[in-house]
Design an enzyme around this catalytic site. Structure first.
Site, PDB file in Angstrom:
ATOM      1  N   PRO A  13      23.726   8.290   3.347  1.00 49.47           N
ATOM      2  CG  PRO A  13      25.166  10.064   2.897  1.00 49.47           C
ATOM      3  CD  PRO A  13      23.791   9.747   3.392  1.00 49.47           C
ATOM      4  CG  ASN A  14      29.114   6.300   2.533  1.00 48.62           C
ATOM      5  OD1 ASN A  14      29.319   5.768   1.448  1.00 48.62           O
ATOM      6  ND2 ASN A  14      29.398   7.569   2.772  1.00 48.62           N
ATOM      7  NE  ARG A  21      30.942   4.257   6.411  1.00 51.09           N
ATOM      8  CZ  ARG A  21      30.226   5.239   6.933  1.00 51.09           C
ATOM      9  NH1 ARG A  21      29.004   5.048   7.316  1.00 51.09           N
ATOM     10  NH2 ARG A  21      30.760   6.421   7.038  1.00 51.09           N
ATOM     11  CE1 TYR A  26      29.490   5.860  11.717  1.00 47.98           C
ATOM     12  CE2 TYR A  26      31.318   5.046  10.400  1.00 47.98           C
ATOM     13  CZ  TYR A  26      30.564   6.098  10.894  1.00 47.98           C
ATOM     14  OH  TYR A  26      30.899   7.379  10.566  1.00 47.98           O
ATOM     15  CG  ASN A  78      22.196   7.351  10.784  1.00 54.14           C
ATOM     16  OD1 ASN A  78      22.823   8.349  10.464  1.00 54.14           O
ATOM     17  ND2 ASN A  78      22.772   6.300  11.335  1.00 54.14           N
ATOM     18  CB  ALA A  81      28.088  12.166   5.197  1.00 54.27           C
ATOM     19  CD  GLU A 102      20.432  14.601  14.297  1.00 53.56           C
ATOM     20  OE1 GLU A 102      21.615  14.732  13.931  1.00 53.56           O
ATOM     21  OE2 GLU A 102      19.759  15.544  14.774  1.00 53.56           O
ATOM     22  CG  HIS A 104      24.023  10.634  14.531  1.00 53.49           C
ATOM     23  ND1 HIS A 104      24.219  10.811  13.189  1.00 53.49           N
ATOM     24  CD2 HIS A 104      23.287  11.688  14.964  1.00 53.49           C
ATOM     25  CE1 HIS A 104      23.649  11.943  12.815  1.00 53.49           C
ATOM     26  NE2 HIS A 104      23.069  12.477  13.875  1.00 53.49           N
ATOM     27  NE  ARG A 111      33.512   9.293  14.405  1.00 53.01           N
ATOM     28  CZ  ARG A 111      33.001   8.863  13.267  1.00 53.01           C
ATOM     29  NH1 ARG A 111      31.731   8.554  13.181  1.00 53.01           N
ATOM     30  NH2 ARG A 111      33.752   8.738  12.201  1.00 53.01           N
TER      31      ARG A 111
END
Length: 150
Positions: A13-14, A21, A26, A78, A81, A102, A104, A111
Site C-alpha cells: 500500500p501507498n 509522498r 522514500y 516491499n 505498511a 524483503e 524497504h 524510524r
C-alpha cells in the site's frame, strides 16, 4: 536453481504514491521509474520480470498465490505498511514456498519503534532496507544469482 528466471516484484500500500509522498523517507523516484529500471535489467539478463502493486491486502494475497501457478522462482517484496500487520501475507508467502527478499526504501530501524517489527523477515531469504530505490536493484541482482541457499 542457478539464478531466478521468473521474478515477481510485489509492492504494498501507498507505494503507488512514490515520488510525491514523504520524500525525506522514500525519495523522489516513482514506482514507474523503479519498475522501468528493473525491467531494463531483467531484459539484459534475459529473465521474465513482472511487477505488481496494490493497496489491498486481499489482492496482494491473491497475487502471491497466483505466483506459484505461474512458476515464479523468486519474489522481491516491499510489503510497506503490511510489514507490521499482515499475517495473511505472511501465510501466503509461507504457503507458496517461493523464496523472497524483503525490501524497504527507508531504514525502518531508524524510524518509529513499531516499524522495527516485521512479519516477514524471519521467513525471507534476506532484507534490504534504507538504501532507497537502489534496494530494489540490489534485490534483483541477488535474485539473478540466487542458488537456493542462504
Amino acid at each position: 536453481m542457478a539464478g531466478a528466471k521468473n521474478i515477481l516484484v510485489i509492492n504494498g500500500p501507498n507505494l503507488n504514491l512514490l515520488g510525491s509522498r514523504e520524500t525525506r523517507h522514500y525519495g523522489r523516484d516513482t514506482l514507474k521509474a523503479i519498475n522501468a529500471r528493473l525491467a531494463g535489467r531483467a531484459r539484459k539478463a534475459k529473465v521474465r520480470l513482472a511487477t505488481y502493486q496494490s493497496n489491498s491486502e486481499s489482492e496482494l494475497v491473491g497475487r502471491i498465490q497466483q505466483a506459484r501457478r505461474e512458476r515464479v522462482d523468486f519474489i522481491i517484496l516491499n510489503p510497506a505498511a503490511y510489514t507490521h500487520t499482515s499475517v495473511a501475507l505472511r501465510d501466503a508467502l509461507a504457503a507458496v514456498g517461493i523464496p523472497f527478499v524483503e525490501v524497504h526504501l527507508s531504514n525502518v530501524f531508524a524510524r518509529e519503534p513499531f516499524r522495527r517489527e516485521s512479519y516477514f523477515t524471519d521467513i525471507a531469504v534476506g532484507i534490504i532496507c534504507g538504501l532507497g530505490a537502489k534496494g530494489y536493484e540490489l534485490a534483483l541482482e541477488f535474485a539473478l544469482q540466487y542458488s537456493g541457499r542462504k
